[in-house]
Design a protein around this motif. Structure first.
Motif, PDB file in Angstrom:
ATOM      1  N   UNK A 177       0.855  -1.189   0.000  1.00  0.00           N
ATOM      2  CA  UNK A 177       0.000   0.000   0.000  1.00  0.00           C
ATOM      3  C   UNK A 177       0.891   1.238   0.000  1.00  0.00           C
ATOM      4  N   UNK A 178       0.365   2.338  -0.481  1.00  0.00           N
ATOM      5  CA  UNK A 178       1.094   3.603  -0.358  1.00  0.00           C
ATOM      6  C   UNK A 178       1.179   3.979   1.120  1.00  0.00           C
ATOM      7  N   UNK A 179       2.134   4.826   1.459  1.00  0.00           N
ATOM      8  CA  UNK A 179       2.356   5.175   2.857  1.00  0.00           C
ATOM      9  C   UNK A 179       1.102   5.755   3.511  1.00  0.00           C
ATOM     10  N   UNK A 180       0.365   6.610   2.813  1.00  0.00           N
ATOM     11  CA  UNK A 180      -0.849   7.210   3.366  1.00  0.00           C
ATOM     12  C   UNK A 180      -1.903   6.140   3.661  1.00  0.00           C
ATOM     13  N   UNK A 181      -2.082   5.180   2.748  1.00  0.00           N
ATOM     14  CA  UNK A 181      -3.057   4.108   2.961  1.00  0.00           C
ATOM     15  C   UNK A 181      -2.634   3.218   4.130  1.00  0.00           C
ATOM     16  N   UNK A 182      -1.323   2.969   4.243  1.00  0.00           N
ATOM     17  CA  UNK A 182      -0.814   2.165   5.361  1.00  0.00           C
ATOM     18  C   UNK A 182      -1.050   2.887   6.681  1.00  0.00           C
ATOM     19  N   UNK A 183      -0.823   4.195   6.702  1.00  0.00           N
ATOM     20  CA  UNK A 183      -1.045   4.987   7.914  1.00  0.00           C
ATOM     21  C   UNK A 183      -2.514   4.928   8.335  1.00  0.00           C
ATOM     22  N   UNK A 184      -3.414   5.000   7.364  1.00  0.00           N
ATOM     23  CA  UNK A 184      -4.849   4.917   7.676  1.00  0.00           C
ATOM     24  C   UNK A 184      -5.212   3.539   8.223  1.00  0.00           C
ATOM     25  N   UNK A 185      -4.661   2.493   7.628  1.00  0.00           N
ATOM     26  CA  UNK A 185      -4.921   1.132   8.094  1.00  0.00           C
ATOM     27  C   UNK A 185      -4.456   0.964   9.544  1.00  0.00           C
ATOM     28  N   UNK A 186      -3.287   1.495   9.857  1.00  0.00           N
ATOM     29  CA  UNK A 186      -2.756   1.403  11.226  1.00  0.00           C
ATOM     30  C   UNK A 186      -3.614   2.210  12.183  1.00  0.00           C
ATOM     31  N   UNK A 187      -4.074   3.375  11.762  1.00  0.00           N
ATOM     32  CA  UNK A 187      -4.925   4.224  12.601  1.00  0.00           C
ATOM     33  C   UNK A 187      -6.234   3.531  12.950  1.00  0.00           C
TER      34      UNK A 187
END
Length: 194
Positions: free
Chosen positions: A82-92
């Motif tokens: 995933x792109x970094x932004x999508x990964x950050x959202x998934x973690x959030x």
């Protein structure tokens, strides 16, 4: 969660690990919920890796048992898909608190572990291999050693630093948050030109 999902160890060590060149992220957990976090990533279509090792313990009947357990209770590796932004959202959105290890404190860019380095690290973490030692990141950084390529034997193709401890030689491989050392014959190693 089965061991094959947790410890997907490569079958070959000759550097022909396939065409998948996707890097990996190291993620620090703030709980002892690796299996549940692994399930969360799996449900979201992400490949993950948790370094495991056998540990001996005594059961309630006084018998010695062996069980496969995580090497570190708060670290999991996830392949970047995933792109970094999508990964950050998934973690959030995950119910378990965690953070991806970044390059340095001043940037928010995730540290990306190259595919070849992660492939070799996974191979070295195979719980069936004896004479292996795990080090925390600070201990691994303090080890002095020559960069080498293993040219012969079962570890052929692996790279790392050749370090000496207690009159024995080990191949040291580091990733963010963890290092692993495998016993190796120094005669099987060739220095890598820097």
């Amino acid at each position: 969660m089965d061991v094959n999902t947790i410890n997907q160890t490569p079958d070959n060590l000759d550097g022909n690990e396939g065409k998948d060149l996707a890097p990996w992220y190291a993620i620090r957990l703030f709980s002892n919920s690796q299996a549940k976090v692994g399930d969360y990533f799996k449900e979201n279509g992400l490949e993950f890796f948790i370094p495991m090792q056998y540990r001996d313990y005594m059961d309630e009947n006084g018998k010695h048992r062996r069980k496969l357990r995580p090497v570190v209770s708060n670290l999991i590796f996830v392949k970047k898909s995933l792109r970094q932004q999508a990964m950050a959202e998934l973690i959030t959105h995950c119910q378990y608190k965690m953070s991806v290890i970044t390059r340095d404190r001043s940037t928010r860019d995730y540290y990306e572990i190259p595919a070849k380095q992660m492939f070799e690290f996974q191979a070295m973490c195979n719980p069936e291999i004896e004479m292996r030692k795990y080090l925390n990141a600070e201990e691994a950084r303090l080890k002095v050693g020559t960069p080498v390529l293993v040219s012969h034997g079962p570890l052929k193709g692996l790279t790392g630093r050749l370090v000496r401890q207690n009159h024995k030689y080990f191949l040291l491989k580091e990733v963010p948050g963890l290092g692993v050392m495998l016993k190796v014959s120094r005669w099987c190693c060739q220095p890598i030109e820097s």
